[in-house]
Scaffold this active site. Structure first.
Site, PDB file in Angstrom:
ATOM      1  N   LEU A   1      43.770 -13.129  -3.812  1.00  0.00           N
ATOM      2  CA  LEU A   1      43.500 -13.128  -5.246  1.00  0.00           C
ATOM      3  C   LEU A   1      42.248 -13.755  -5.737  1.00  0.00           C
ATOM      4  O   LEU A   1      41.654 -14.488  -5.010  1.00  0.00           O
ATOM      5  CB  LEU A   1      44.778 -14.027  -5.787  1.00  0.00           C
ATOM      6  CG  LEU A   1      46.049 -13.882  -5.632  1.00  0.00           C
ATOM      7  CD1 LEU A   1      47.109 -14.992  -6.320  1.00  0.00           C
ATOM      8  CD2 LEU A   1      46.583 -12.404  -6.291  1.00  0.00           C
TER       9      LEU A   1
ATOM     10  N   CYS B   1      37.860 -20.703  -2.090  1.00  0.00           N
ATOM     11  CA  CYS B   1      37.876 -19.895  -0.915  1.00  0.00           C
ATOM     12  C   CYS B   1      36.706 -19.749   0.100  1.00  0.00           C
ATOM     13  O   CYS B   1      36.758 -20.128   1.166  1.00  0.00           O
ATOM     14  CB  CYS B   1      38.306 -18.679  -1.390  1.00  0.00           C
ATOM     15  SG  CYS B   1      40.013 -18.667  -2.263  1.00  0.00           S
TER      16      CYS B   1
END
EC number: 1.1.1.22
Length: 429
Positions: free
Chosen positions: A153, A260
């Site tokens: 995502l 991330c």
């Protein structure tokens, strides 16, 4: 299907809402009582376009519930997704404490066969650890399977990415469990890649690290472009049209951030070191990214000479547009450096808020225009679309000095100069 999500964070909440949209009955649990209470009322604790509407829709439909009764939730749901955080340790390795806690809780409440799916980003081999933690804590001799199903995502477009993924990766060693997961995702059209759990875990880290590599690479080329007086955007366009390379992640700027890329790059480097492998390219990727915000600061100091008592308007706090996530944001690094140089900093961001340690040192304004008034220079750190729509000709006359440092290369250099601004981008003057 009846699906349990452990962890009501960004990934867990988004994953739960997508499964609810697919028609499944979803229960989401978390140890944070306030977070669960807010979600029960339809209140998202993070900004993600379109997700609030989906939350309201499926609370009303009954397809999703947010609970604190964890034991009952595990008992009632045969399919359990672990979506807890795996933050970065000081040495760069992935912290699996939350994952272990979730695994041991599952094990201590395991009385019949369950399929446990790790959605969290974890190092290769973690599925085996989770299996061991569950085995050690379970009280009855019941069987279970542990699968890996990493998420891909992008913050700011999570809803689209979840409904229209490039691929669905499943690490599984059980054919029946694989078939069940394929049925769970029925309705989503995407290649379904089935591999081993360890390979699935490594795919996530490898993908993120490769994208980070593209960003650091084009940022180094941008510095060379500045020296050669070449527009890096022209170079990136020419390179990106090569189908072997592609145009995405070739936007030069002040570096990557978020939850991330920074931690995944370091975690993969750590995994390699633990296995006596030298990932020298990835180590350089990290080093380039760490230095990139400083490159823009160097441009500012070269132009303004001294930053002491200079008012700098910083546009953008989040690490990218369409999110309020400020974790590892290059903007924060630059703001702290500006403060240390004696600058007076006023910032604007449409949704992100200043962290507590900066609230008494920086003024956050309600509008970009307000922050820009009487500024000695403007610094764009996040490519929010709103900043393109600013009345730049009008604001020029309200600044002390019409200087713009575009850390995202989002404005047209020629147009800004024609208005009368001194404009500097990253590899794009």
């Amino acid at each position: 299907m009846n699906v349990l999500i452990i962890g009501a964070g960004y990934v867990g909440t988004t994953t739960g809402l997508i499964f609810a949209e697919l028609g499944h009955s979803v229960t989401v649990i978390d140890v944070d009582q306030k977070k669960i209470n807010d979600l029960q009322k339809g209140i998202l604790f993070f900004y993600e376009p379109g997700l609030d509407t989906l939350l309201t829709k499926h609370i009303a439909s009954g397809n999703i519930t947010f609970e604190m009764d964890h034991q009952k939730a595990i008992k009632d749901n045969p399919l359990i997704f672990i979506c807890v955080g795996t933050p970065q340790n000081q040495d760069g390795s992935a912290n699996l404490d939350f994952l272990r806690e979730a695994s041991e809780f599952i094990g201590s409440n395991l009385y019949e066969y369950k399929i446990i799916v790790i959605k969290s980003t974890v190092p290769a081999g973690t599925s085996k650890q989770v299996k061991g933690w569950i085995e050690y804590t379970k009280k009855d001799p019941v069987s279970f399977d542990v699968l890996s199903n990493p998420e891909f995502l992008r913050e700011g477009s999570a809803l689209h990415d979840a409904l229209y993924p490039d691929r669905i990766i499943l690490g599984s060693e059980n054919d029946q469990a694989t078939a069940l997961l394929q049925e769970l995702y029925k309705g989503i059209k995407a290649p379904f890649i089935v591999t081993s759990p360890s390979a699935a875990e490594l795919i996530k880290y490898t993908a993120n690290s490769f994208l980070a590599t593209k960003i650091s690479f084009i940022n180094e080329i941008a510095i060379l472009c500045d020296k050669l007086h070449i527009n890096v955007q022209d170079v990136a366009k020419g390179v990106g049209l090569d189908i072997r390379i592609g145009p995405l992640f070739l936007d030069a700027g002040i570096g990557y951030g978020g939850s991330c890329f920074p931690k995944d790059v370091l975690a993969l480097i750590d995994t390699a070191k633990k296995n006596n492998v030298d990932l020298s390219i990835l180590e350089k990727v990290h080093a380039v990214n760490e230095n990139q915000p400083g490159y823009l600061l160097k441009k500012i100091k070269t132009r303004l000479i001294s930053l002491s008592a200079k008012k700098i308007a910083v546009l953008g706090l989040s690490f990218k547009a369409q999110t309020d996530d400020i974790r590892q944001s290059p903007s924060l690094k630059i703001i702290k450096d500006l403060i240390s140089e004696g600058a007076m900093v006023e910032i604007h961001d449409p949704v992100a808020k200043l962290p507590g340690d900066l609230m008494d040192k920086v003024f956050q304004k309600a509008s970009a225009e307000e922050a820009m008034i009487n500024a000695d220079a403007i610094l764009i750190c996040t490519d929010w679309p709103h900043y393109k729509k600013i009345d730049w000709p009008d604001l020029k006359n309200k600044m002390k000095s019409p200087i713009v440092f575009d850390g995202r290369n989002m404005l047209d250099a020629a147009e800004m100069k024609s208005i009368g601004y001194i404009y500097e981008g990253i590899g794009c003057e």
